[in-house]
Scaffold this motif. Sequence first.
Motif, mmCIF file in Angstrom:
data_model
loop_
_atom_site.group_PDB
_atom_site.id
_atom_site.type_symbol
_atom_site.label_atom_id
_atom_site.label_comp_id
_atom_site.label_asym_id
_atom_site.label_seq_id
_atom_site.Cartn_x
_atom_site.Cartn_y
_atom_site.Cartn_z
ATOM 1 N N ASP B 56 0.872 -1.171 0.000
ATOM 2 C CA ASP B 56 0.000 0.000 0.000
ATOM 3 C C ASP B 56 0.906 1.217 0.000
ATOM 4 O O ASP B 56 1.385 1.647 1.038
ATOM 5 C CB ASP B 56 -0.887 -0.063 1.245
ATOM 6 N N ILE B 57 1.176 1.750 -1.185
ATOM 7 C CA ILE B 57 2.173 2.809 -1.283
ATOM 8 C C ILE B 57 1.484 4.155 -1.414
ATOM 9 O O ILE B 57 0.275 4.229 -1.542
ATOM 10 C CB ILE B 57 3.139 2.571 -2.469
ATOM 11 N N GLY B 58 2.268 5.209 -1.353
ATOM 12 C CA GLY B 58 1.698 6.538 -1.542
ATOM 13 C C GLY B 58 1.684 7.387 -0.291
ATOM 14 O O GLY B 58 1.161 8.487 -0.306
ATOM 15 N N TYR B 59 2.272 6.884 0.789
ATOM 16 C CA TYR B 59 2.251 7.665 2.025
ATOM 17 C C TYR B 59 3.127 8.917 1.941
ATOM 18 O O TYR B 59 2.969 9.827 2.731
ATOM 19 C CB TYR B 59 2.701 6.796 3.203
ATOM 20 N N VAL B 60 4.082 8.937 1.033
ATOM 21 C CA VAL B 60 4.936 10.123 0.926
ATOM 22 C C VAL B 60 4.822 10.738 -0.464
ATOM 23 O O VAL B 60 5.781 11.255 -1.008
ATOM 24 C CB VAL B 60 6.410 9.812 1.262
ATOM 25 N N HIS B 61 3.629 10.704 -0.992
ATOM 26 C CA HIS B 61 3.411 11.346 -2.285
ATOM 27 C C HIS B 61 3.444 12.856 -2.102
ATOM 28 O O HIS B 61 2.744 13.401 -1.260
ATOM 29 C CB HIS B 61 2.059 10.912 -2.844
ATOM 30 N N ARG B 62 4.288 13.531 -2.892
ATOM 31 C CA ARG B 62 4.441 14.982 -2.695
ATOM 32 C C ARG B 62 4.136 15.738 -3.974
ATOM 33 O O ARG B 62 4.628 16.833 -4.179
ATOM 34 C CB ARG B 62 5.857 15.279 -2.205
ATOM 35 N N SER B 68 6.366 20.542 -10.409
ATOM 36 C CA SER B 68 7.345 20.949 -11.413
ATOM 37 C C SER B 68 6.701 21.826 -12.478
ATOM 38 O O SER B 68 7.378 22.640 -13.095
ATOM 39 C CB SER B 68 7.944 19.719 -12.087
ATOM 40 N N GLU B 69 5.409 21.646 -12.707
ATOM 41 C CA GLU B 69 4.760 22.412 -13.776
ATOM 42 C C GLU B 69 4.583 23.876 -13.417
ATOM 43 O O GLU B 69 4.311 24.698 -14.289
ATOM 44 C CB GLU B 69 3.387 21.810 -14.095
ATOM 45 N N VAL B 70 4.652 24.214 -12.129
ATOM 46 C CA VAL B 70 4.456 25.612 -11.756
ATOM 47 C C VAL B 70 5.757 26.253 -11.313
ATOM 48 O O VAL B 70 5.750 27.280 -10.669
ATOM 49 C CB VAL B 70 3.392 25.736 -10.653
ATOM 50 N N LEU B 80 13.192 17.821 -7.449
ATOM 51 C CA LEU B 80 13.176 16.422 -7.857
ATOM 52 C C LEU B 80 14.217 15.600 -7.111
ATOM 53 O O LEU B 80 14.040 14.413 -6.903
ATOM 54 C CB LEU B 80 13.409 16.320 -9.367
ATOM 55 N N GLU B 81 15.311 16.243 -6.699
ATOM 56 C CA GLU B 81 16.326 15.439 -6.025
ATOM 57 C C GLU B 81 15.836 14.995 -4.653
ATOM 58 O O GLU B 81 16.404 14.093 -4.068
ATOM 59 C CB GLU B 81 17.653 16.178 -5.933
ATOM 60 N N ASP B 401 15.852 -3.369 -2.149
ATOM 61 C CA ASP B 401 16.268 -2.005 -1.885
ATOM 62 C C ASP B 401 15.166 -1.019 -2.268
ATOM 63 O O ASP B 401 15.398 -0.044 -2.974
ATOM 64 C CB ASP B 401 17.561 -1.698 -2.656
ATOM 65 N N TYR B 402 13.968 -1.314 -1.817
ATOM 66 C CA TYR B 402 12.833 -0.466 -2.161
ATOM 67 C C TYR B 402 12.865 0.792 -1.312
ATOM 68 O O TYR B 402 13.111 0.737 -0.113
ATOM 69 C CB TYR B 402 11.531 -1.250 -1.911
ATOM 70 N N PHE B 403 12.646 1.937 -1.934
ATOM 71 C CA PHE B 403 12.766 3.211 -1.235
ATOM 72 C C PHE B 403 11.464 3.986 -1.437
ATOM 73 O O PHE B 403 11.262 4.594 -2.485
ATOM 74 C CB PHE B 403 13.969 3.967 -1.790
ATOM 75 N N PRO B 404 10.541 3.950 -0.462
ATOM 76 C CA PRO B 404 9.208 4.520 -0.683
ATOM 77 C C PRO B 404 9.182 5.959 -1.206
ATOM 78 O O PRO B 404 8.427 6.237 -2.145
ATOM 79 C CB PRO B 404 8.558 4.396 0.690
ATOM 80 N N PRO B 405 9.970 6.910 -0.670
ATOM 81 C CA PRO B 405 9.845 8.276 -1.192
ATOM 82 C C PRO B 405 10.135 8.362 -2.679
ATOM 83 O O PRO B 405 9.577 9.210 -3.374
ATOM 84 C CB PRO B 405 10.886 9.060 -0.387
ATOM 85 N N GLU B 406 11.010 7.477 -3.155
ATOM 86 C CA GLU B 406 11.352 7.508 -4.567
ATOM 87 C C GLU B 406 10.179 7.032 -5.397
ATOM 88 O O GLU B 406 9.873 7.593 -6.449
ATOM 89 C CB GLU B 406 12.560 6.601 -4.782
ATOM 90 N N SER B 407 9.504 6.006 -4.903
ATOM 91 C CA SER B 407 8.416 5.475 -5.697
ATOM 92 C C SER B 407 7.176 6.364 -5.608
ATOM 93 O O SER B 407 6.426 6.490 -6.568
ATOM 94 C CB SER B 407 8.132 4.055 -5.227
ATOM 95 N N ASP B 408 6.982 7.001 -4.461
ATOM 96 C CA ASP B 408 5.780 7.820 -4.306
ATOM 97 C C ASP B 408 5.906 9.186 -4.971
ATOM 98 O O ASP B 408 4.902 9.811 -5.281
ATOM 99 C CB ASP B 408 5.483 8.032 -2.819
ATOM 100 N N ARG B 409 7.108 9.660 -5.179
ATOM 101 C CA ARG B 409 7.374 10.959 -5.812
ATOM 102 C C ARG B 409 6.751 12.106 -5.041
ATOM 103 O O ARG B 409 5.688 12.576 -5.323
ATOM 104 C CB ARG B 409 6.917 10.972 -7.244
#
Lengths: 179, 409, 342
Positions: B56-62, B68-70, B80-81, B401-409
Amino acid sequence: MPPKISLKKLDRRGGLFEGVKSNIHTLALGVKYLVDPQRSTLLYPKEYIEHRPGYRGFIIFIKDKCISCAACARICPSAAMKMVRVTEIDPKHPDKPRQKQYPVINYQRCIFCGFCVDVCPTEALYHVPFHDIVYENLADMFLSLEMFQVEPQRPATSEGLPVVYEVDEIKGLVKRRKS
Amino acid sequence: MTSGGLEAGGQIPGFIVKKIEKEVYEIFIGPQHPGSGHMRIIVRLDGDIIVEADPDIGYVHRTMEKLSEVREWLKPIPLLERMTIIDACNVTLPYVNALEKLMDKKPSTRASYLRVLLCEINRVASHLYGMGIFGVFIGHSTMYMWAFGDREVFLELAEALTGARLTHTYPIPGGVRRDMPQELPGMARRAVRYMRRRLEEYRKIFVDNPVIVKRLSGVGVISKSRAVELGIVGPNLRASGVKYDVRIAEPYEVYGELDFEIPVFEEGDALARTWVRVEEIKQSLNIIEQAVNWLETHKGEPVIAKEDFDKLPKLHKEVYEREGRVKFVPAHATMKIPAGKAVARGEMGRGEIFYYVESDGGITPYRVRVVTPSARNAIVFKHVVPGHTLMDLPAIYGSIDYFPPESDR
Amino acid sequence: MILDPILYLIAYPPLWQVLILGFLGSLAVAMVAIWFERKAAARVQRRIGPYWASPALGGFLNIIADMVRYVLQQLIIPGTVDRLTFYVAPIAAFIVSILPVIFIPLSSRPEFWPVASMDYSLLIALALSTLPPLLIIAAGWSSNNKFAVIGSMRESYVITAYELVAVVSILSASAATLTFNLVHIVDAQQPFKWLIILNPIAFLAAVLAVLMSTSAFPFEIPESEHEVVAGPYTEYSGALYAFNMGGAYVRRFVYALIIALVFLGGWAPYVPGPGPITGYVIPSIIVVLKALIIVLFISFLRAVYGRYRLDQALGAAWRLAIPLAIVGFGWSLLLAYIGVFH
Ligand code: SF4
Ligand code: SF4
């Protein structure tokens, strides 16, 4: 020479002898570090790191160099820098107060990217090489124009000693006291 | 909605109604759990065997893509980094490459080498981070501390190069923001030699440790065809025997000219994934050495594109001479990029990252699309974990080596 | 005199044994073990470990501060727990963990250890030391928490694996010396006929059993943090958690005492003489030091090993440790047949 793919195989040796041998290797290495620990811990308030010049830390503003171009406020990616309007009295013309714009910074938002320092056409902004400063409340992190111009005092300098970290071939990061 | 509706198979919007099975024990691992990271894994157990795992991912979706569009073209770089703060150069480089494609600009060779240098420093640091977390997941706290301690060596290199430990914001369209300081080559060489010696010790205490070998071999096996089918990327893919690495499939920057190997293993289990990372660290160390050697012998070229450098004002050139720092011109804040579409990809520590950038000729991107490696590896939880015991879950989690913030963006 | 029975009751040696050695001694040893565990792990991991509370003592006061914190911390009792069991289980487990100490002699002088010198002391001590895991299972079960239940289940699996190993390997000492009396077992080993030298196989099996029973690395499975949070202790906080955690260290210490007597020769080569100093203090110090070495070794293992999977641990026990223990037992029978101790 261009990069290439290399196919490798896991080394799956089994057997009692190998098991005992790798157990002994593991334990021996543990004991080696138990006897001779190579620590690099920083004892923080008693010691503090003196960073290299070029470290992107707190930002200081030199008002005399500023030409009020607002480039720093425009390029700031997190909108931490804002221009404020101040009324200045030029000593040569004391009767004609002038309106000028200067940047102020909000450290609640700043991400220390250094864009503002790099964009300033007159080098009116510079980094000091640290950012371990404590604010007692959030409002203090919004610096006034006066505060923005003084170099803040690092809290660790009052009781701590400066150290530098060096990369060593044998021990990794080595802490050296700076005299 | 009445309960009658639920019984009749009705659904509350956004909720999934499921029948509770008697023999299945459902546990929620995360988001507040020592072994979950910023995510939740809903695990259904039959005895000790996992019959279903639901990431259940998406807890750190930002909302990075939308933000980036604005923002003006340069500002998404520090944003993005923050997706993968431990791999900051690798994660932003393809974005910068995409901008360069749109602007039709080429970075100077020196800048390319500097980018590669920082990318490889990041890759070592990122792998060490992953191995450290992996170690503590399977109870080996020494691996955790060692990896994090040795990662500090490479953060020190990155700090000397860029001025920041993690959020380097280093590549910019046309080049990089700083030249290499004088003392960096020496530091880098010492760090490389140190790390080679330490990898030998890692082998003894962790990778060849009988407990760990026992724990990892044969766990979470992903066969070659399965890996391709699932679309996983990076070291996890290469541990399954697929010979794919963006650095070799579509060389960017100067990767095509460097001498290094892409290690590939065929076993596809957690141990092989660990070994891929160890071998990749060795190769990255080789690249760091080569890059530093090249940089030391090829001085003189500026670190941004020649035509840009020539246009810089006098003060800017002075600062560059004195501190090696590239100053922006105020026009950077509001630069416009010609309308068009560009894609770029790169190999991060965790795998392939893909960017799609579209410009409508304005001062902000029209669309930025990111596909991160972790987002593609998350599928492993769903398809590989079932069938293993509960104690294998951290082993598989750590090994991909799953990294949630990377996947949630 | 009317006072005599009362005085006898108060000064009843087994009571003293439980109070002084059992409680305070185990507490002290647990503190040293925790401190050493943190310090040793820190050294191997290139850190400093506890430091600021008392830099001169290597941060030892930190452990005391931690204990104070545990005791004063708010006790959070979830509403859904089975209250009676939830309260009683950890405390009972702690007390039962200490009980075997009554039957463990630290000196051969019967005036100081009347109970311990009885003829079945080893058997009773062993039997008592197998009780606490049941209470831990009860604690986990009463928590009404899924992680706690899984942790308890794991604990119960692990019991089936180590119990046999522990009993067989430690009783191999009886097989060799032909007695269940710990005092006689130690006396038989005087001065240097220690069983660790004569029967290292049984010793190895016994250490493996201790590792499993006290969930030390590499068998830290019931409370494996990354799947089941804290296993049976997930819902515990404050002082009750401290009982749980301290219980594990006390059990480790008790096992270490038994092993020190059975395999490391107890107070040998020293021969206790009359009087409290030579008959009581010196032999106890020798035994406790030997036990401490075992405890510290177990603590050190945390720094170098990860944890086995549950089925691998069970497999290791049934395939490796139990055969080892049986071979050790047979070896002891051989020793007895040759007549090494007689
Ligand atoms: S360092 Fe970056 S975030 Fe901070 S004020 Fe300057 S531009 Fe803004
Ligand atoms: S960019 Fe420099 S000169 Fe311009 S407003 Fe900011 S500080 Fe002043």
